[in-house]
Write a protein that holds these residues in place. Structure first.
Motif, short mmCIF file in Angstrom:
data_model
loop_
_atom_site.label_atom_id
_atom_site.label_comp_id
_atom_site.label_asym_id
_atom_site.label_seq_id
_atom_site.Cartn_x
_atom_site.Cartn_y
_atom_site.Cartn_z
N ASP A 1 -66.41 31.49 -28.65
CA ASP A 1 -66.33 33.07 -29.26
C ASP A 1 -65.69 33.84 -28.22
OD1 ASP A 1 -67.19 35.43 -30.08
OD2 ASP A 1 -69.41 35.15 -29.65
N ASP B 1 -71.20 27.24 -29.16
CA ASP B 1 -71.73 28.43 -29.15
C ASP B 1 -70.62 29.23 -30.19
OD1 ASP B 1 -72.85 30.84 -29.30
OD2 ASP B 1 -72.27 31.51 -27.58
N THR C 1 -76.18 32.87 -28.75
CA THR C 1 -75.41 32.36 -27.23
C THR C 1 -76.76 32.25 -26.39
OG1 THR C 1 -73.66 33.82 -27.60
CG2 THR C 1 -74.30 33.40 -25.36
N THR D 1 -69.83 35.57 -24.24
CA THR D 1 -70.81 36.02 -24.10
C THR D 1 -71.36 35.17 -22.83
OG1 THR D 1 -70.99 37.38 -25.86
CG2 THR D 1 -73.05 37.10 -24.52
#
Ligand SMILES: Nc1ncnc2c1ncn2[C@@H]1O[C@H](COP(=O)(O)OP(=O)(O)OP(=O)(O)O)[C@@H](O)[C@H]1O
Ligand SMILES: [Mg+2]
Length: 270
Positions: free
Chosen positions: A43, A124, A20, A47
């Protein structure tokens, strides 16, 4: 056919290696160089989304994957680039899609809808080789692999390369590994220097080790607390410099391989 953005999946099934951090800071550094960048937070831990303090409205990436909602309706501007945010609901997309044909091509479909709007798309990935990572790999031209210079992290790389090779062999022949990026490197640490030698052997000339190495820096968590990339938070610092060098290396490394290639031609649809 419009030439679609260069799509780079930032992947490693090992947790906490800097996927990330790499994604958002490479995105920020590429944006600084005038590239139109989209960061996709694929994800469920979201994050990257939390880092920028984004609260995704409906529809979210979940709806892009499950319902085919337009990706353009989901993206929000952050700093100098766009973010496709996620939330915890994304997790249930896996169960929703499990029996659906083409479940691993959903992100690719979403990106086709924003063709021409971005120069670089960074995805990501979560710390798993799951359906989300599969979606990222099938949507990507290249895979960027952040790794920490420690033996367990390096020893876990063959699993990732094995997955990439399987994807290449069966569905996506032109997928390539852009390179392995050493994160949190400290050249004064003997362990790191020794591990680097092990990493070079592990890559065995088959995969590229990027010249840029990202140092460990307190500015990384500080920037996150300030809801910014490090590139924006401490623009004159060594970390920002490293991410700019990475951006330069990424731009130099991909032009030849992806020039003139359209993604429709690149993937065999099953
Ligand atoms: N170069 C660095 N210097 C200092 N801290 C770092 C650096 N890179 C990452 N970190 C810290 O390490 C932690 C993990 O980083 P990050 O979230 O980027 O990893 P990740 O691979 O995305 O994790 P996950 O597998 O959970 O998605 C974070 O707290 C981050 O602030
Ligand atoms: Mg992460």
């Amino acid at each position: 056919v419009a030439v679609v953005a260069r799509v780079i999946a930032v992947a490693n099934q090992k947790g906490g290696v800097g996927k990330t951090t790499t994604t958002v800071n490479l995105g920020a550094a590429l944006a600084e160089r005038g590239r139109r960048v989209l960061v996709v937070d694929l994800d469920p831990q979201h994050t990257a989304t939390k880092l920028f303090g984004v609260r995704p409205a409906s529809p979210t990436l979940y709806h892009v994957l499950v319902d085919g909602a337009p990706l353009a309706d989901v993206v929000v501007p952050v700093e100098g680039f766009h973010l496709a945010p996620a939330d915890l609901d994304l997790d249930s997309a896996q169960a929703q899609l499990w029996t659906v044909p083409g479940r691993d091509l959903r992100l690719r479909g979403g990106l086709e809808g924003v063709a021409g709007r971005y120069d670089v798309v960074l995805v990501d990935c979560p710390p798993n080789l799951n359906l989300f990572t599969a979606n990222a790999l099938l949507a990507a031209d290249e895979v960027l692999v952040p790794v920490e210079c420690e033996l367990p992290a390096i020893a876990a790389l063959p699993d990732l390369f094995g997955t990439v090779e399987m994807v290449q062999r069966h569905v996506h022949r032109t997928l390539r590994v852009l390179g392995v990026l050493v994160n949190r490197f400290n050249k004064r640490t003997v362990l790191h220097r020794e591990s680097l030698a092990f990493l070079r052997r592990q890559l065995a000339g088959r995969y590229r080790l990027l010249d840029t190495m990202i140092p460990t820096g307190i500015r990384v968590p500080e920037a996150a607390q300030a809801r910014q990339s490090v590139v924006r938070y401490d623009p004159a610092g060594p970390l920002a410099g490293a991410y700019r060098a990475l951006a330069g290396e990424v731009l130099a490394g991909g032009a030849a391989a992806t020039a003139g290639m359209t993604r429709t031609a690149a993937v065999a649809r099953g």
